[in-house]
Scaffold this motif. Structure first.
Motif, PDB file in Angstrom:
ATOM      1  N   ASN A 162     -39.507   3.729 -31.733  1.00  0.00           N
ATOM      2  CA  ASN A 162     -39.164   5.149 -31.515  1.00  0.00           C
ATOM      3  C   ASN A 162     -40.348   6.110 -31.842  1.00  0.00           C
ATOM      4  N   THR A 163     -40.932   5.910 -33.063  1.00  0.00           N
ATOM      5  CA  THR A 163     -41.880   7.020 -33.438  1.00  0.00           C
ATOM      6  C   THR A 163     -43.182   6.706 -32.667  1.00  0.00           C
ATOM      7  N   ARG A 164     -43.464   5.610 -32.514  1.00  0.00           N
ATOM      8  CA  ARG A 164     -44.849   5.575 -31.624  1.00  0.00           C
ATOM      9  C   ARG A 164     -44.483   6.032 -30.198  1.00  0.00           C
ATOM     10  N   ASN A 165     -43.264   5.696 -29.862  1.00  0.00           N
ATOM     11  CA  ASN A 165     -42.679   6.506 -28.417  1.00  0.00           C
ATOM     12  C   ASN A 165     -42.933   7.860 -28.372  1.00  0.00           C
ATOM     13  N   LEU A 166     -42.474   8.425 -29.526  1.00  0.00           N
ATOM     14  CA  LEU A 166     -42.588   9.954 -29.581  1.00  0.00           C
ATOM     15  C   LEU A 166     -43.925  10.468 -29.098  1.00  0.00           C
ATOM     16  N   ALA A 167     -44.815   9.707 -30.085  1.00  0.00           N
ATOM     17  CA  ALA A 167     -46.459  10.170 -29.800  1.00  0.00           C
ATOM     18  C   ALA A 167     -46.797   9.964 -28.301  1.00  0.00           C
ATOM     19  N   ALA A 168     -46.170   8.946 -27.693  1.00  0.00           N
ATOM     20  CA  ALA A 168     -46.619   8.461 -26.393  1.00  0.00           C
ATOM     21  C   ALA A 168     -46.005   9.598 -25.278  1.00  0.00           C
ATOM     22  N   THR A 169     -44.865  10.088 -25.695  1.00  0.00           N
ATOM     23  CA  THR A 169     -44.412  11.104 -24.742  1.00  0.00           C
ATOM     24  C   THR A 169     -45.230  12.667 -25.125  1.00  0.00           C
ATOM     25  N   LEU A 170     -45.939  12.587 -26.017  1.00  0.00           N
ATOM     26  CA  LEU A 170     -46.542  13.849 -26.127  1.00  0.00           C
ATOM     27  C   LEU A 170     -47.972  13.744 -25.839  1.00  0.00           C
ATOM     28  N   THR A 171     -48.626  12.469 -25.204  1.00  0.00           N
ATOM     29  CA  THR A 171     -49.895  12.256 -24.682  1.00  0.00           C
ATOM     30  C   THR A 171     -49.750  12.394 -23.394  1.00  0.00           C
ATOM     31  N   ILE A 172     -50.618  13.348 -22.666  1.00  0.00           N
ATOM     32  CA  ILE A 172     -50.581  13.722 -21.462  1.00  0.00           C
ATOM     33  C   ILE A 172     -51.974  13.500 -20.888  1.00  0.00           C
ATOM     34  N   LYS A 173     -52.067  12.481 -19.920  1.00  0.00           N
ATOM     35  CA  LYS A 173     -53.699  12.224 -19.440  1.00  0.00           C
ATOM     36  C   LYS A 173     -54.037  13.002 -18.505  1.00  0.00           C
ATOM     37  N   LEU A 174     -55.304  13.199 -18.381  1.00  0.00           N
ATOM     38  CA  LEU A 174     -56.046  14.055 -17.150  1.00  0.00           C
ATOM     39  C   LEU A 174     -55.428  13.899 -15.877  1.00  0.00           C
ATOM     40  N   ASP A 175     -55.400  12.793 -15.680  1.00  0.00           N
ATOM     41  CA  ASP A 175     -54.846  12.256 -14.181  1.00  0.00           C
ATOM     42  C   ASP A 175     -53.621  12.080 -13.823  1.00  0.00           C
ATOM     43  N   ASP A 176     -52.801  12.177 -15.017  1.00  0.00           N
ATOM     44  CA  ASP A 176     -51.496  12.204 -14.782  1.00  0.00           C
ATOM     45  C   ASP A 176     -50.825  13.284 -13.876  1.00  0.00           C
ATOM     46  N   ASN A 177     -50.046  12.312 -12.659  1.00  0.00           N
ATOM     47  CA  ASN A 177     -49.442  13.483 -11.697  1.00  0.00           C
ATOM     48  C   ASN A 177     -48.062  14.181 -12.204  1.00  0.00           C
ATOM     49  N   LYS A 178     -47.638  15.117 -11.433  1.00  0.00           N
ATOM     50  CA  LYS A 178     -46.495  15.884 -11.957  1.00  0.00           C
ATOM     51  C   LYS A 178     -45.231  14.908 -12.319  1.00  0.00           C
ATOM     52  N   THR A 180     -26.664   6.772 -33.286  1.00  0.00           N
ATOM     53  CA  THR A 180     -25.418   7.453 -32.567  1.00  0.00           C
ATOM     54  C   THR A 180     -24.534   6.326 -32.631  1.00  0.00           C
ATOM     55  N   LYS A 181     -23.315   6.985 -32.031  1.00  0.00           N
ATOM     56  CA  LYS A 181     -21.948   5.893 -31.954  1.00  0.00           C
ATOM     57  C   LYS A 181     -22.363   4.866 -30.971  1.00  0.00           C
ATOM     58  N   ASP A 182     -23.215   5.073 -30.102  1.00  0.00           N
ATOM     59  CA  ASP A 182     -23.883   4.108 -29.151  1.00  0.00           C
ATOM     60  C   ASP A 182     -24.872   3.095 -29.566  1.00  0.00           C
ATOM     61  N   GLU A 183     -25.140   3.286 -30.976  1.00  0.00           N
ATOM     62  CA  GLU A 183     -26.141   2.215 -31.647  1.00  0.00           C
ATOM     63  C   GLU A 183     -27.600   2.798 -31.087  1.00  0.00           C
ATOM     64  N   ILE A 184     -27.745   3.980 -30.715  1.00  0.00           N
ATOM     65  CA  ILE A 184     -29.346   4.287 -30.287  1.00  0.00           C
ATOM     66  C   ILE A 184     -29.752   5.308 -31.536  1.00  0.00           C
ATOM     67  N   TRP A 185     -30.987   5.115 -31.778  1.00  0.00           N
ATOM     68  CA  TRP A 185     -31.566   5.712 -32.758  1.00  0.00           C
ATOM     69  C   TRP A 185     -32.105   7.056 -32.150  1.00  0.00           C
ATOM     70  N   VAL A 186     -32.103   8.498 -32.622  1.00  0.00           N
ATOM     71  CA  VAL A 186     -32.654   9.565 -32.027  1.00  0.00           C
ATOM     72  C   VAL A 186     -33.089  10.409 -33.052  1.00  0.00           C
ATOM     73  N   LEU A 187     -33.920  11.289 -32.908  1.00  0.00           N
ATOM     74  CA  LEU A 187     -34.605  11.885 -33.691  1.00  0.00           C
ATOM     75  C   LEU A 187     -33.741  13.201 -34.287  1.00  0.00           C
ATOM     76  N   GLU A 188     -33.088  13.244 -35.351  1.00  0.00           N
ATOM     77  CA  GLU A 188     -32.428  14.360 -35.759  1.00  0.00           C
ATOM     78  C   GLU A 188     -33.123  15.515 -36.260  1.00  0.00           C
ATOM     79  N   SER A 189     -34.306  15.356 -37.195  1.00  0.00           N
ATOM     80  CA  SER A 189     -35.249  16.357 -37.655  1.00  0.00           C
ATOM     81  C   SER A 189     -36.420  15.968 -37.710  1.00  0.00           C
ATOM     82  N   ALA A 190     -37.640  16.758 -37.549  1.00  0.00           N
ATOM     83  CA  ALA A 190     -38.940  16.576 -37.774  1.00  0.00           C
ATOM     84  C   ALA A 190     -39.499  17.618 -38.656  1.00  0.00           C
TER      85      ALA A 190
END
Length: 163
Positions: free
Chosen positions: A32-48, A146-156
């Motif tokens: 999830n920590t690596r996925n967080l960084a991946a969501t912040l990476t936008i490539k030049l050729d990424d479409n909308k 969470t109660k659904d057993e999913i790890w989410v970011l509470e604070s950064a």
């Protein structure tokens, strides 16, 4: 007849071991920590569509009660989940590209439904106007199950990188 049974049992044991490791709390939190960084990476050729999906993925990683704190060379302040999502959408649609790298991920504490992670972040971006910014930061992330057993970011908390 015993030899095939032993092979099947050994393969089964290895597969169970790999699955237990893959789905262990520590591995899920690191992914999830690596996925967080991946969501912040936008490539030049990424479409909308790709950029919109990254914003959706970013939003899914945040707890409803998310709070962020940033103190870097280019940004200071405290942000809520809504502000973080709006900022990510602005980033996704108004910058040419961005790159986020995370390294030295270390889980410093896991207890019950919370985990604290420290990591090094390097973030750079180029705006649609051509201006470039980059920051390095020490990050402290608190993940919550969470109660659904999913790890989410509470604070950064991102702070200027220590010398």
């Amino acid at each position: 007849m015993k030899k095939p049974l032993l092979i099947v049992a050994a393969v089964f044991a290895v597969m169970v071991g790999i699955l237990l490791w893959w789905f262990s709390d520590s591995q899920v939190i690191k992914r999830n920590t690596r996925n967080l960084a991946a969501t912040l990476t936008i490539k030049l050729d990424d479409n909308k569509s790709t950029r919109a999906m990254k914003s959706q993925d970013f939003s899914a990683l945040l707890a409803p009660s998310f709070r962020g704190s940033v103190d870097t060379d280019n940004h200071q302040g405290v942000i809520t989940k809504d502000e973080a999502i709006s900022g990510h959408q602005f980033l996704a649609f108004k910058c040419q590209f961005s790159q986020a790298n995370v390294s030295e991920i270390e889980i410093t504490r896991i207890e019950d439904n919370r985990a604290t992670v420290t990591a090094q972040f390097e973030i750079s971006l180029t705006t649609s106007g051509g201006a470039s910014y980059s920051d390095e930061a020490d990050g402290t992330l608190v993940w919550m199950r969470t109660k659904d057993e999913i790890w989410v970011l509470e604070s950064a908390k991102l702070e200027r990188k220590s010398p």
